[in-house]
Design a protein around this motif. Structure first.
Motif, short mmCIF file in Angstrom:
data_model
loop_
_atom_site.label_atom_id
_atom_site.label_comp_id
_atom_site.label_asym_id
_atom_site.label_seq_id
_atom_site.Cartn_x
_atom_site.Cartn_y
_atom_site.Cartn_z
N SER A 1 0.78 -1.08 -0.03
CA SER A 1 0.16 -0.12 -0.01
C SER A 1 1.04 1.16 -0.01
N GLU A 2 0.18 2.49 -0.32
CA GLU A 2 1.07 3.56 -0.35
C GLU A 2 1.61 3.94 1.13
N THR A 3 0.90 3.81 2.03
CA THR A 3 1.06 3.80 3.69
C THR A 3 2.42 3.06 3.78
N ASP A 4 2.51 1.69 3.30
CA ASP A 4 3.84 1.16 3.64
C ASP A 4 4.91 1.31 2.82
N SER A 5 4.56 2.05 1.55
CA SER A 5 5.63 2.41 0.71
C SER A 5 6.33 3.84 1.55
N VAL B 1 6.26 4.25 4.70
CA VAL B 1 7.13 4.00 5.59
C VAL B 1 8.10 3.59 5.58
N LEU B 2 8.39 2.86 4.16
CA LEU B 2 9.59 2.19 3.82
C LEU B 2 10.50 3.03 3.32
N THR B 3 10.26 4.25 2.73
CA THR B 3 11.06 4.78 1.83
C THR B 3 11.38 6.47 2.48
N SER B 4 10.30 6.85 3.10
CA SER B 4 10.41 8.13 3.50
C SER B 4 11.32 8.44 4.88
N THR B 5 12.21 9.57 4.62
CA THR B 5 13.11 9.68 5.93
C THR B 5 12.41 10.20 6.90
N ALA B 6 11.19 10.88 6.71
CA ALA B 6 10.50 11.48 7.79
C ALA B 6 10.08 10.58 8.80
N GLU B 7 9.63 9.29 8.22
CA GLU B 7 9.23 8.47 9.02
C GLU B 7 10.13 7.40 9.83
N GLU C 1 7.09 -1.22 12.18
CA GLU C 1 6.23 -1.23 10.87
C GLU C 1 7.34 -1.09 9.62
N PHE C 2 8.43 -0.32 9.75
CA PHE C 2 9.48 -0.56 8.83
C PHE C 2 9.97 -1.59 8.39
N PHE C 3 10.31 -2.41 9.41
CA PHE C 3 11.08 -4.03 9.22
C PHE C 3 9.89 -4.61 8.63
N GLN C 4 8.55 -4.71 9.11
CA GLN C 4 7.51 -5.77 8.50
C GLN C 4 7.34 -5.27 6.94
N ALA C 5 7.36 -3.92 6.50
CA ALA C 5 7.13 -3.52 5.50
C ALA C 5 8.38 -3.99 4.54
N ILE D 1 13.39 -1.56 -2.18
CA ILE D 1 14.37 -1.99 -1.35
C ILE D 1 15.63 -1.35 -1.11
N ASN D 2 16.01 -0.92 -2.21
CA ASN D 2 17.21 0.07 -2.21
C ASN D 2 16.89 1.29 -1.41
N ALA D 3 15.69 1.81 -1.61
CA ALA D 3 15.52 3.05 -1.00
C ALA D 3 15.43 2.64 0.56
N ALA D 4 14.74 1.46 0.84
CA ALA D 4 14.76 1.05 2.38
C ALA D 4 16.00 1.00 2.94
N TYR D 5 17.04 0.41 2.16
CA TYR D 5 18.46 0.29 2.87
C TYR D 5 19.10 1.41 2.89
N GLN D 6 18.64 2.63 2.16
CA GLN D 6 19.36 3.69 2.14
C GLN D 6 19.11 4.50 3.08
N LYS D 7 17.64 4.41 3.53
CA LYS D 7 17.07 5.29 4.55
C LYS D 7 17.57 4.50 5.99
N LEU D 8 17.75 3.17 6.02
CA LEU D 8 18.16 2.47 7.01
C LEU D 8 19.60 2.90 7.33
N TYR D 9 20.51 3.03 6.34
CA TYR D 9 22.04 3.36 6.49
C TYR D 9 21.99 4.87 7.14
N ARG D 10 21.24 5.70 6.67
CA ARG D 10 21.32 7.03 7.22
C ARG D 10 20.77 7.09 8.60
N TRP D 11 19.86 6.54 9.05
CA TRP D 11 19.18 6.30 10.38
C TRP D 11 20.19 6.07 11.01
#
Length: 697
Positions: A162-166, A168-174, A179-183, A217-227
């Protein structure tokens, strides 16, 4: 039953065949047969038969008495009842026939109505047939559309998020939360399941889904890396309970080995900067605004150079232990998960795999390497300060103590971080630098002492420079004994210390001894060696050197024994006798010449005997007086006793030759050749070896 329906009959009277009343045998035979058959029928009837029982019960229910009148009327009554029953039956069947006629007419009308309905139904079937066929087709199409709709819904729910999960997965504001790991887990499963779509004939849909999931997936890993980088900046390692989300994030990020390694590099750089500032603050007390110091700065409270170096090493060790315990939660508790994640990442990105069969990830090794990198800044500052201390002091003992202290902490860090840790190079360098400074200082000291050497002390005691060297050696030996090196190498490394701190001074003592006469040179050497031995014997790691020194002392002791033996021989007057007998062998001709030797002439032999008697009472005291400058009193007695023993052996040799000559000249074949009796050699020299041993014991 109470009433018998068949009363007993009296037996018929027996008639004589010759009686006139008996019937004729012709005509009445049929009546006799009928009666007989009747009787047989009655007798053969079973009263247990159900029909008979029913008949009897019927008669009993009618309260019929068994009388002759009743028996005569019974048949008539029964027939009458039968006729009445038949009449009723005929009446009832008449009604039934009337009903059947009405039913027959109803059935006829129904048949007519059914025929009309069949006609109408056939006409309706002809009219509704095409409509039913079309309805059936529409229903089939509807079922197919519903099935496709169900498949599409299932496909969309499985292969799309869903758009919500997307977001949560890619937005740096979230935030990075559960929820991020589940997505992320769901998108990774979608990415893996795309292999099924790529196996179909039409791969376009599979490629589109694969591309979309890869981007997510790449966007999620980049977000995780920066976090994780942001978390590392504010991560409090002093707290033993490190955030569980950081550990989980590292385990997930390990599936991207490049990002994982980059994250570790960033963390190591940040920790290196923090620890370097903390170490500098601990040294100087110039803490930042956010850092509070609870202890005094090391440079203010450590006035002694050795304590200063020790406090710096202790701080580095304490920090290393704390750093390792804090980071151990990240790499040891999650070590297997990180290893499996890196394995999965290398399988998906095989170009990142190195050459050879090296282990993919070792949690303990990675922890040791990370801690070593964290302490790189501390190591540089520690090396700089320690080398300043080493080079700014000329005290050799201080340099050696620092070397032992560094060696102790080196062994501690080996147990803590392993033998392959890069930080161990620091300790190796510092230990080598301290030992070089120690050798340089010792050589300068030796050169100074050698320029001041003149003569040995008058009392033959160890010179002052040796005493000073031994004091320094005691300090060095205690320092070495408290270090781990004494246990690890069994004292081998201390041999080089002895070569620098002891051997030059022993060589100086040896040179001084060369200018002395006997027995002063041997006494001086023994005094020096025993003094050194007393110091070295306190430590087990000098056993090899003690063995060599014992051999050297034994050699000098042998020289003193020879000197004392010669003294006793000369002082007692036996030297002329022993010198004369040195050329006498065991032959009889040689023994015959003994009385003719000048020392064995009567006047000379009597004088030697008297001189011996005068010497023996104070022989040992006079001999010990020669060794009075020997500091070891027990050794003086031991040397004197051994010399006295050798003197006794020499006296026994002289005595044996005297007795042999007397036996040959006065008791043997030569006795007859003597014209007049002269005193024997024994008479002129009466002392025996037993008396000598008693007097010298």
């Amino acid at each position: 039953m109470a009433t018998s329906y068949f009363p007993e009959r009296s037996a018929p009277p027996v008639r004589d065949s010759s009686s006139p009343a008996s019937p004729a045998p012709g005509a009445p035979s049929r009546s006799a047969n009928a009666l007989s058959a009747r009787i047989t029928s009655v007798l053969s009837a079973s009263y247990a038969d159900l029909e008979i029982r029913d008949a009897l019960e019927t008669l009993d229910s009618r309260q019929i008495q068994n009388t002759a009148e009743t028996r005569r009327q019974l048949r008539l009554d029964v027939q009458k009842e039968v006729v009445e029953c038949n009449g009723e039956i005929v009446k009832d069947f008449g009604q039934v026939a009337q009903q059947l006629r009405r039913i027959g007419s109803a059935i006829s009308s129904l048949n007519t109505f059914c025929d009309e309905m069949r006609t109408h139904i056939a006409a309706a079937n002809r009219d509704t047939g095409p409509v039913l066929e079309e309805a059936t087709s529409l229903i089939s199409q509807r079922k197919q559309i519903e099935a496709k709709q169900h498949i599409l819904t299932a496909f969309a729910s499985h292969f799309f998020i869903s758009e919500t999960d997307s977001t949560v997965l890619t937005s740096t504001a979230e935030p990075v939360n559960e929820e991020f790991f589940q997505a992320l887990t769901r998108v990774r499963r979608i990415h893996h399941d795309c292999q099924v779509l790529l196996g179909t004939e039409d791969q376009r849909l599979g490629l589109e889904v694969l591309e979309q999931s890869s981007k997510q997936i790449n966007a999620a890993y980049q977000k995780l890396y920066r976090w994780i980088q942001r978390e590392f900046k504010t991560l409090d390692l002093e707290n033993p309970q490190i955030n569980a989300s950081v550990r989980r994030s590292l385990r997930v990020l390990a599936e991207r080995p490049a990002l994982f390694q980059s994250c570790l590099d960033f963390f190591a750089e940040a920790r290196e900067n923090i620890l370097s500032k903390s170490f500098y603050a601990a040294l100087t007390g110039s803490a930042s605004d956010t850092q509070q110091l609870n202890t005094k700065p090391i440079e203010f409270q450590a006035h002694d150079p050795l304590r200063y170096v020790g406090d710096m090493l202790a701080w580095a060790h304490s920090t290393t232990v704390s750093e390792r315990e804090a980071l151990e939660v990240l790499f040891i508790s999650e070590g297997d998960e990180i290893k499996r994640s890196i394995q999965a990442g290398l399988e998906s990105e095989p170009w990142l795999r190195g050459e050879g069969d090296e282990e993919i990830f070792d949690g303990k090794k990675a922890l040791d390497q990370l801690v070593s990198r964290d302490l790189a800044g501390v190591a540089r500052l520690l090396r700089q300060r320690t080398e300043q201390v080493i080079q700014s002091h000329d005290d050799a003992t201080l340099a050696y103590k620092i070397a032992n202290l560094v060696g102790f902490y080196k062994s501690t860090f080996v147990k803590l971080l392993g033998a392959d840790s890069e930080i161990l190079d620091l300790f190796t360098t510092l230990e080598g630098s301290a030992m070089r400074q120690f050798r340089a200082n010792m050589r300068d000291h030796v050169a100074t002492v050698q320029s001041e050497l003149s003569v040995a002390p008058g009392d033959l005691s160890p010179p002052d420079f040796l005493e000073e060297a031994l004091q320094m050696l005691k300090v060095l030996a205690r320092s070495y004994d408290t270090s781990i090196a004494a246990v690890d190498n069994g004292g081998d490394s201390f041999q080089s210390v002895l070569a620098e701190t002891l051997d030059p001074f022993l060589s100086g003592c040896e040179n001084l001894g060369k200018g002395l006469e006997e027995p002063g040179n041997a006494i001086f050497a023994i005094n020096c060696l025993t003094t050194v031995r007393a110091v070295l014997s306190l430590y087990s790691f000098t056993s090899d050197r003690l063995g060599d020194m014992d051999d050297t002392i034994g050699e000098h002791k042998s020289k003193l024994i020879e000197y004392q033996t010669e003294y006793l021989t000369h002082a007692s007057g036996l030297q002329p006798l022993m010198g004369a007998l040195s050329e006498i062998d065991e032959s009889l001709d040689s023994i015959r010449t003994i009385p003719k030797l000048p020392p064995f002439m009567p006047e000379s032999l009597v004088g030697i005997s008297q001189h011996l008697d005068e010497f023996l009472p104070s022989a040992l005291i006079d001999a010990a007086e020669n060794l009075k400058q020997l500091r070891n009193r027990s050794m003086i007695q031991e040397i004197t006793e051994e010399a006295a023993g050798k003197f006794c052996e020499g006296f026994e040799f002289v005595e044996s030759k005297i007795l042999a000559a007397d036996d040959l000249l006065y008791n043997g074949t030569d006795a007859d050749l003597t014209e007049e009796q002269t005193p024997t050699l024994r008479d002129l020299f009466p002392r025996t070896s037993g008396e000598i041993r008693v007097l010298l014991s």
